[in-house]
Design a protein around this motif. Structure first.
Motif, mmCIF file in Angstrom:
data_model
loop_
_atom_site.group_PDB
_atom_site.id
_atom_site.type_symbol
_atom_site.label_atom_id
_atom_site.label_comp_id
_atom_site.label_asym_id
_atom_site.label_seq_id
_atom_site.Cartn_x
_atom_site.Cartn_y
_atom_site.Cartn_z
ATOM 1 N N ARG A 240 1.558 -18.894 24.106
ATOM 2 C CA ARG A 240 0.503 -19.340 24.780
ATOM 3 C C ARG A 240 0.414 -18.369 25.985
ATOM 4 O O ARG A 240 -0.877 -18.476 26.575
ATOM 5 N N ALA A 241 1.211 -17.520 26.186
ATOM 6 C CA ALA A 241 0.983 -16.685 27.521
ATOM 7 C C ALA A 241 -0.249 -15.493 27.090
ATOM 8 O O ALA A 241 -0.820 -15.025 27.969
ATOM 9 N N PHE A 242 -0.483 -15.485 25.761
ATOM 10 C CA PHE A 242 -1.605 -14.462 25.261
ATOM 11 C C PHE A 242 -2.828 -15.013 25.963
ATOM 12 O O PHE A 242 -3.945 -14.170 26.439
ATOM 13 N N ARG B 249 1.421 -10.980 38.146
ATOM 14 C CA ARG B 249 2.608 -10.611 37.223
ATOM 15 C C ARG B 249 2.569 -11.859 36.273
ATOM 16 O O ARG B 249 2.590 -12.977 36.522
ATOM 17 N N ALA B 250 2.424 -11.545 34.888
ATOM 18 C CA ALA B 250 2.260 -12.700 34.033
ATOM 19 C C ALA B 250 3.563 -12.649 33.332
ATOM 20 O O ALA B 250 4.244 -11.665 32.875
ATOM 21 N N ILE B 251 4.338 -14.004 33.025
ATOM 22 C CA ILE B 251 5.650 -13.982 32.479
ATOM 23 C C ILE B 251 5.380 -14.781 31.140
ATOM 24 O O ILE B 251 4.885 -15.641 30.908
ATOM 25 N N GLY B 252 5.945 -13.860 30.133
ATOM 26 C CA GLY B 252 5.729 -14.469 28.444
ATOM 27 C C GLY B 252 5.767 -13.186 27.553
ATOM 28 O O GLY B 252 6.248 -12.367 27.722
ATOM 29 N N PRO C 227 3.608 -19.695 29.606
ATOM 30 C CA PRO C 227 3.609 -18.498 30.451
ATOM 31 C C PRO C 227 3.733 -19.020 31.924
ATOM 32 O O PRO C 227 3.839 -20.448 32.199
ATOM 33 N N ALA C 228 3.878 -18.231 32.885
ATOM 34 C CA ALA C 228 3.795 -18.400 34.272
ATOM 35 C C ALA C 228 3.106 -17.143 34.744
ATOM 36 O O ALA C 228 3.207 -15.951 33.908
ATOM 37 N N VAL D 260 -3.201 -23.196 30.353
ATOM 38 C CA VAL D 260 -4.663 -23.829 30.671
ATOM 39 C C VAL D 260 -4.626 -23.923 32.357
ATOM 40 O O VAL D 260 -5.889 -23.668 32.608
ATOM 41 N N ALA D 261 -3.725 -24.619 32.880
ATOM 42 C CA ALA D 261 -4.070 -24.422 34.302
ATOM 43 C C ALA D 261 -4.109 -23.078 35.045
ATOM 44 O O ALA D 261 -5.011 -22.744 36.149
#
Length: 195
Positions: A11-13, A3-6, A48-49, A61-62
């Motif tokens: 920067r979530a892209f 699950r991607a949050i943003g 993002p998360a 980046v992490a």
């Protein structure tokens, strides 16, 4: 499933593009910075998360580095000279491109108006242009920044180059324009952008 949050226009892209390049299934949970939704995953409200099982990862980046290592793709193996060179390029991009773009954004709209120093923006433009020339030299005649295979630094660089265009920074050198255009034509980039 991840699950991607943003949002796509953040920067979530970078994370979405990475997931697409890796061929991983994911859900995108739309969340603006500092929103209640973003704070569910990061107490600071930053995006993002990425949720992977019970783990919540933060910082684009992490997250990209985690995904590259986990899936063994878009990266040199950890503990190798090639990985050290890749990490050096990634950190250079964060310091010399991403940081300048974010500082300009803060002094254009992100900070409260009383805290903005718009007079800093021309200096940021000049510094970015100098660094774009440096990136052009580092790219040389290679297809990708680290040689003949796309990797984490390419995703980061192309995102920053697109951000610079959208933020009205000086025009990029022609080789960087061509590099960015080539990578933006990748099916994974287009799939992430279509989200």
């Amino acid at each position: 499933m991840y699950r991607a949050i943003g949002t796509v226009k953040s920067r979530a892209f970078r994370v979405l593009w990475m997931l697409e390049e890796l061929g991983q299934d994911y859900d995108l949970i739309a969340a603006a910075p500092r929103s209640d939704e973003a704070r569910k995953y990061n107490p600071l409200g930053k995006i993002p998360a990425l949720v992977d099982g019970d783990g919540v990862l933060t910082d684009s980046v992490a997250i990209m580095t985690y995904l590259a290592d986990k899936h063994g793709a878009l990266t040199a193996p950890a503990g190798t000279p090639a990985r050290t060179q890749q990490d050096a390029m990634t950190l250079w991009l964060i310091d010399e491109m991403d940081a300048l773009l974010w500082t300009a954004a803060k002094h254009s709209f992100a900070l409260p108006e009383a805290m903005r120093v718009p007079d800093i923006i021309p200096a940021l433009h000049k510094e970015f242009a100098r660094n774009a020339e440096g990136l052009t030299k580092r790219l040389g005649d290679q297809e990708f920044l680290m040689g003949d295979a796309i990797s984490v630094p390419d995703l980061l660089a192309v995102h920053c180059l697109g951000w610079s265009f959208g933020a009205g920074f000086p025009a990029l050198p022609d080789p960087l324009k061509a590099y960015s255009k080539r990578l933006r034509a990748r099916p994974a980039f287009r799939a992430a952008a279509a989200r």
